[in-house]
Every structure is written in C-alpha cells, then in structure tokens.
Design an enzyme around this catalytic site. Structure first.
Site, PDB file in Angstrom:
ATOM      1  N   CYS A 119      -9.669 -12.130  -0.549  1.00 16.75           N
ATOM      2  CA  CYS A 119      -9.261 -11.177   0.498  1.00 16.75           C
ATOM      3  C   CYS A 119      -9.982  -9.831   0.412  1.00 16.75           C
ATOM      4  O   CYS A 119     -10.188  -9.172   1.431  1.00 16.75           O
ATOM      5  CB  CYS A 119      -7.751 -10.990   0.512  1.00 16.75           C
ATOM      6  SG  CYS A 119      -7.003 -10.778  -1.096  1.00 16.75           S
ATOM      7  N   CYS A 127      -7.588 -14.747   2.476  1.00 15.33           N
ATOM      8  CA  CYS A 127      -7.847 -15.145   1.092  1.00 15.33           C
ATOM      9  C   CYS A 127      -8.771 -16.363   0.938  1.00 15.33           C
ATOM     10  O   CYS A 127      -8.684 -17.082  -0.068  1.00 15.33           O
ATOM     11  CB  CYS A 127      -6.521 -15.373   0.383  1.00 15.33           C
ATOM     12  SG  CYS A 127      -5.482 -13.892   0.333  1.00 15.33           S
ATOM     13  N   LYS A 194       4.043 -16.906  -5.399  1.00 18.36           N
ATOM     14  CA  LYS A 194       3.699 -15.614  -4.801  1.00 18.36           C
ATOM     15  C   LYS A 194       4.235 -15.583  -3.374  1.00 18.36           C
ATOM     16  O   LYS A 194       3.924 -16.458  -2.565  1.00 18.36           O
ATOM     17  CB  LYS A 194       2.181 -15.436  -4.821  1.00 18.36           C
ATOM     18  CG  LYS A 194       1.710 -14.178  -4.134  1.00 18.36           C
ATOM     19  CD  LYS A 194       0.216 -13.952  -4.373  1.00 18.36           C
ATOM     20  CE  LYS A 194      -0.285 -12.781  -3.573  1.00 18.36           C
ATOM     21  NZ  LYS A 194      -1.721 -12.537  -3.795  1.00 18.36           N
ATOM     22  N   ARG A 204      -3.049  -2.945  -0.595  1.00 18.73           N
ATOM     23  CA  ARG A 204      -4.089  -3.241   0.397  1.00 18.73           C
ATOM     24  C   ARG A 204      -4.849  -1.980   0.800  1.00 18.73           C
ATOM     25  O   ARG A 204      -6.001  -2.054   1.225  1.00 18.73           O
ATOM     26  CB  ARG A 204      -3.487  -3.989   1.588  1.00 18.73           C
ATOM     27  CG  ARG A 204      -3.007  -5.382   1.153  1.00 18.73           C
ATOM     28  CD  ARG A 204      -2.357  -6.181   2.261  1.00 18.73           C
ATOM     29  NE  ARG A 204      -1.759  -7.415   1.732  1.00 18.73           N
ATOM     30  CZ  ARG A 204      -0.914  -8.173   2.397  1.00 18.73           C
ATOM     31  NH1 ARG A 204      -0.553  -7.848   3.626  1.00 18.73           N
ATOM     32  NH2 ARG A 204      -0.424  -9.266   1.845  1.00 18.73           N
ATOM     33  N   ARG A 216      -0.267 -13.284   6.001  1.00 18.01           N
ATOM     34  CA  ARG A 216      -0.555 -14.321   5.016  1.00 18.01           C
ATOM     35  C   ARG A 216       0.555 -15.379   4.912  1.00 18.01           C
ATOM     36  O   ARG A 216       0.657 -16.087   3.916  1.00 18.01           O
ATOM     37  CB  ARG A 216      -0.750 -13.675   3.641  1.00 18.01           C
ATOM     38  CG  ARG A 216      -1.836 -12.617   3.573  1.00 18.01           C
ATOM     39  CD  ARG A 216      -2.431 -12.503   2.179  1.00 18.01           C
ATOM     40  NE  ARG A 216      -3.063 -11.236   1.895  1.00 18.01           N
ATOM     41  CZ  ARG A 216      -4.196 -10.791   2.426  1.00 18.01           C
ATOM     42  NH1 ARG A 216      -4.853 -11.525   3.318  1.00 18.01           N
ATOM     43  NH2 ARG A 216      -4.694  -9.621   2.062  1.00 18.01           N
ATOM     44  N   GLU A 232       6.642 -24.676  -6.495  1.00 19.90           N
ATOM     45  CA  GLU A 232       5.287 -24.091  -6.493  1.00 19.90           C
ATOM     46  C   GLU A 232       4.786 -23.887  -7.928  1.00 19.90           C
ATOM     47  O   GLU A 232       3.648 -24.224  -8.247  1.00 19.90           O
ATOM     48  CB  GLU A 232       5.298 -22.733  -5.770  1.00 19.90           C
ATOM     49  CG  GLU A 232       5.071 -22.830  -4.271  1.00 19.90           C
ATOM     50  CD  GLU A 232       3.599 -23.001  -3.918  1.00 19.90           C
ATOM     51  OE1 GLU A 232       2.758 -23.142  -4.822  1.00 19.90           O
ATOM     52  OE2 GLU A 232       3.290 -23.003  -2.706  1.00 19.90           O
ATOM     53  N   LYS A 247       5.641 -13.173  -8.260  1.00 22.94           N
ATOM     54  CA  LYS A 247       5.168 -11.945  -7.643  1.00 22.94           C
ATOM     55  C   LYS A 247       5.707 -11.830  -6.223  1.00 22.94           C
ATOM     56  O   LYS A 247       5.598 -12.805  -5.489  1.00 22.94           O
ATOM     57  CB  LYS A 247       3.639 -11.977  -7.623  1.00 22.94           C
ATOM     58  CG  LYS A 247       3.013 -10.792  -6.955  1.00 22.94           C
ATOM     59  CD  LYS A 247       1.528 -10.947  -6.914  1.00 22.94           C
ATOM     60  CE  LYS A 247       0.993  -9.832  -6.034  1.00 22.94           C
ATOM     61  NZ  LYS A 247      -0.258 -10.114  -5.482  1.00 22.94           N
ATOM     62  N   SER A 273       2.482  -3.132  -6.138  1.00 24.52           N
ATOM     63  CA  SER A 273       2.178  -1.770  -5.680  1.00 24.52           C
ATOM     64  C   SER A 273       3.364  -1.079  -5.003  1.00 24.52           C
ATOM     65  O   SER A 273       3.666   0.074  -5.306  1.00 24.52           O
ATOM     66  CB  SER A 273       0.984  -1.819  -4.735  1.00 24.52           C
ATOM     67  OG  SER A 273       1.214  -2.722  -3.670  1.00 24.52           O
TER      68      SER A 273
HETATM   69  C1  PBG Z   1      -4.935 -10.715  -3.743  1.00 20.57           C
HETATM   70  C2  PBG Z   1      -3.834  -9.947  -4.370  1.00 20.57           C
HETATM   71  C3  PBG Z   1      -2.860  -9.122  -3.770  1.00 20.57           C
HETATM   72  C4  PBG Z   1      -2.114  -8.558  -4.811  1.00 20.57           C
HETATM   73  C5  PBG Z   1      -2.633  -9.075  -6.002  1.00 20.57           C
HETATM   74  N1  PBG Z   1      -3.676  -9.929  -5.712  1.00 20.57           N
HETATM   75  C6  PBG Z   1      -2.648  -8.748  -2.362  1.00 20.57           C
HETATM   76  C7  PBG Z   1      -2.203  -9.719  -1.366  1.00 20.57           C
HETATM   77  O1  PBG Z   1      -1.872 -10.866  -1.633  1.00 20.57           O
HETATM   78  O2  PBG Z   1      -2.230  -9.281  -0.198  1.00 20.57           O
HETATM   79  C8  PBG Z   1      -0.969  -7.573  -4.642  1.00 20.57           C
HETATM   80  C9  PBG Z   1      -0.723  -6.663  -5.789  1.00 20.57           C
HETATM   81  C10 PBG Z   1       0.121  -5.485  -5.501  1.00 20.57           C
HETATM   82  O3  PBG Z   1       0.717  -5.307  -4.417  1.00 20.57           O
HETATM   83  O4  PBG Z   1       0.205  -4.665  -6.417  1.00 20.57           O
HETATM   84  N2  PBG Z   1      -4.550 -11.891  -3.125  1.00 20.57           N
HETATM   85 ZN    ZN Z   2      -6.036 -12.795  -1.577  1.00 18.58          ZN
END
Ligand code: PBG
Ligand code: ZN
Length: 324
Positions: A119, A127, A194, A204, A216, A232, A247, A273
């Site tokens: 991504c 992705c 996830k 992002r 997504r 999963e 996550k 984040s």
């Molecule tokens: C990439 C990825 C993401 C995060 C970790 N690896 C973003 C997403 O899936 O959009 C998010 C990490 C965070 O929010 O701290 N796929």
């Molecule tokens: Zn990604």
C-alpha cells in the site's frame, strides 16, 4: 468475613510479590518510517513524537533506541516513486532494501523486522495488484509479488518478515519463496488477524498510504467477527507462520485472548497509530495522566495474552521502565 482481598493490598512489597503480569523492555518492537534523502526528520501532525526519517537519521535513532534497551524495530518505507504494482518494494535498490542494508551494517545487533505490503508503494494505495474488473486487489497475482518482496528483504539482511496485506495464502507463498532461495531460517510474523479499522488513520498520513478510492474491507476483516478472527490466525499457523498478531489492539483484547487460547504460537499485538494519537491528544488537552494511562494500556495488552507489543509508545515506556 473470611475473604478479605484488601489484606493483600496494604503492603507495597506484597503487592509486587502478587503481581501476575509484568512488562519489560524486551516486549517491544518500535516502528520506524523511512524515506529517501538525507538529514530528514519530519514530525507528523497527527502523531506527535513520530517522524518520517531518512536513512542517516534512522541510523542515529537506533543509537538512542539501544541506549533505552530497545533492540527490535519494524520498518515502513515511503518510496520516491509509486506505480501500479509497487515496484520499489520489489527492487534491490528500493527504500526498504537500502534501509535494511544500511541499518544492519551500522547496527548488526539490531533486530530488523520489515512490514511486507504494497500500500505504501502503489499509486492507488491498495495492498497489491488491482483486478480491473473487481476493482480490488487480485489475491493470487499479489501472492507472487509478496514472495518476491520477501526475498528482496531477505537478501538485504532482514531478521524477520511481517506480512500485513491480509491476502489469502500469503504465509504459504512467502514461506515457499523464502525457502526456495535459501532463507528457511527467516521467521514470519503474520499480521494474521487484521481488522479494517479507522484506527489506522494517522498511520496513513505518516506512511502516505491512503487508498485513492474505496477502502480495504474486501481484504481486511470486519470488526464485528469473532469466530472468523480466530480462523484467520489459525489458517496462518497452518501455512507456517511463526508468530501471530492481532491488530488493532485496544478495541480487540477479547480477540487477543481468543487467539491465545486457540493457538500455542507466540502472539503479538499492534498498538496502532489511532490508539497512540488518542492518548497524545488527550494528554495535550490536559485530560489524562499520560504516563499512567500509557502503562495501564500496555499491561492490559500483556494481561490479555500478548507476548510482543508493537508500539509507537515503546521509547516512552522503556524510559519509565528503566527509571523503576
Ligand atoms: C500496511 C499497514 C498498515 C498498518 C500497518 N501496516 C495500514 C493499513 O493497513 O492501512 C497500520 C499501522 C497503524 O495504524 O499504526 N498494510
Ligand atoms: Zn497494506
């Protein structure tokens, strides 16, 4: 009254003796965002204390991390050029391959993990490779590219690979790709469960990886699903994942416990984040005791069943643990 819980709470030494869960600096992996150039260290508005850094700055940052006792990092790349397939991620001179080589050369004692996804590298921000008819990621073509990306990271000297794209079959494909090229010793920590979460918003901004259209939800999980969340992770275990992950972390601690009880593999949580920014902004507004709320959050992850915590708070947590 025979049972008095408070009998065990008066004396602080006894309280320590009876503490069931412990946090150490060894529990943490610290995320770093790397871009091209030199002398770049840009703070991101939505994540105070988090920076986009050039490779030379990351190498300096590793010195600080080691002084704090943090020896594990996870890398995210921001390439100069993006295209429809995310070529930079599959190139030996791409931002991540170059970063791994430079970091391992300067700090061979650092444990370098890479986030494996497309991504940040695609011009559309999804992705993987797009299927033009379905207007979403083509699962099986993306699998081949994930294996290529993994081999690029392995050649550059990565210590562990963490695929985050939620493609079906990604662990098997990456494992086979690595093994075929002689990298059977490189562990895979899968972002196995996830969710399609709004908590990734600030990330992002930092990683410059927002999808240019849609979202997504055709590859990341529905936050409402518990049984599917367990399936999963178990599927990734069967495909050969060495470490599983949930996550985001905070709103999903029930899932952390569920997976802990359904698999004997080590389990990571990603304290994402949005979770980080919420505490930072609440501290700025003066409405919480930041340090205490942060530590309480971290112990909650451990108590729920996490063995590893990936967190932007890692440096601040380490400072507090070192003072104890
Ligand atoms: C990439 C990825 C993401 C995060 C970790 N690896 C973003 C997403 O899936 O959009 C998010 C990490 C965070 O929010 O701290 N796929
Ligand atoms: Zn990604």
């Amino acid at each position: 009254m025979f049972t008095r819980f408070r009998r065990k709470r008066h004396n602080p030494i006894l309280r320590n003796l009876l503490q069931e869960t412990h946090l150490t600096v060894n529990d943490f992996i610290y995320p770093l965002f790397i871009r091209g150039g030199e002398g770049i260290k840009n703070e991101v508005n939505s994540m105070p204390g988090v920076f986009q850094m050039s490779i030379d700055e990351v190498i300096k940052e590793c010195v600080v991390l080691k002084e704090l006792g943090i020896y594990s990092i996870i890398l995210f790349g921001i390439p100069d050029v993006k295209d429809s397939v995310g070529s930079d991620a599959m190139c030996e001179h791409g931002i991540i391959a170059s970063s791994i080589r430079a970091i391992k050369e300067a700090h061979p004692d650092m444990f370098v993990v890479t986030d494996l996804c497309f991504c940040e590298y695609t011009d559309h921000g999804h992705c993987g490779v797009l299927d033009p008819v379905l207007e979403t990621v083509d699962n099986d073509i993306t699998l081949d590219n994930l294996a290529k990306q993994a081999v690029i990271h392995a050649k550059a000297g990565v210590d562990m690979i963490a695929p985050s794209g939620m493609m079906d079959g990604m662990i098997e494909s990456i494992r086979m790709g690595l093994d075929k090229m002689g990298y059977s010793h490189i562990p895979i920590m899968s972002y196995s469960t996830k969710f399609a979460s709004a908590y990734y918003g600030p990330f992002r901004d930092v990683a410059e990886s927002s999808p240019s259209f849609g979202d997504r939800r055709s590859y990341q999980m529905n936050p409402a699903n518990r049984r599917e969340a367990i399936l999963e992770s178990l599927a990734d275990e069967q495909e050969g994942a060495d470490i599983l992950m949930v996550k985001p972390a905070l709103a999903y601690l029930d899932i952390v416990r569920d997976i802990k009880e359904n698999s004997l593999l080590p389990l990571a949580v990603y304290n994402v984040s949005g979770e980080y920014s919420m505490l930072k902004m609440a501290a700025k507004a003066g409405v919480i005791d930041y340090d205490k709320v942060m530590m309480e959050t971290m112990i909650g992850f451990k108590r729920a069943g996490a063995d590893i915590i990936i967190s932007y708070h890692a440096k601040e947590v380490a400072k507090l643990l070192n003072e104890e």
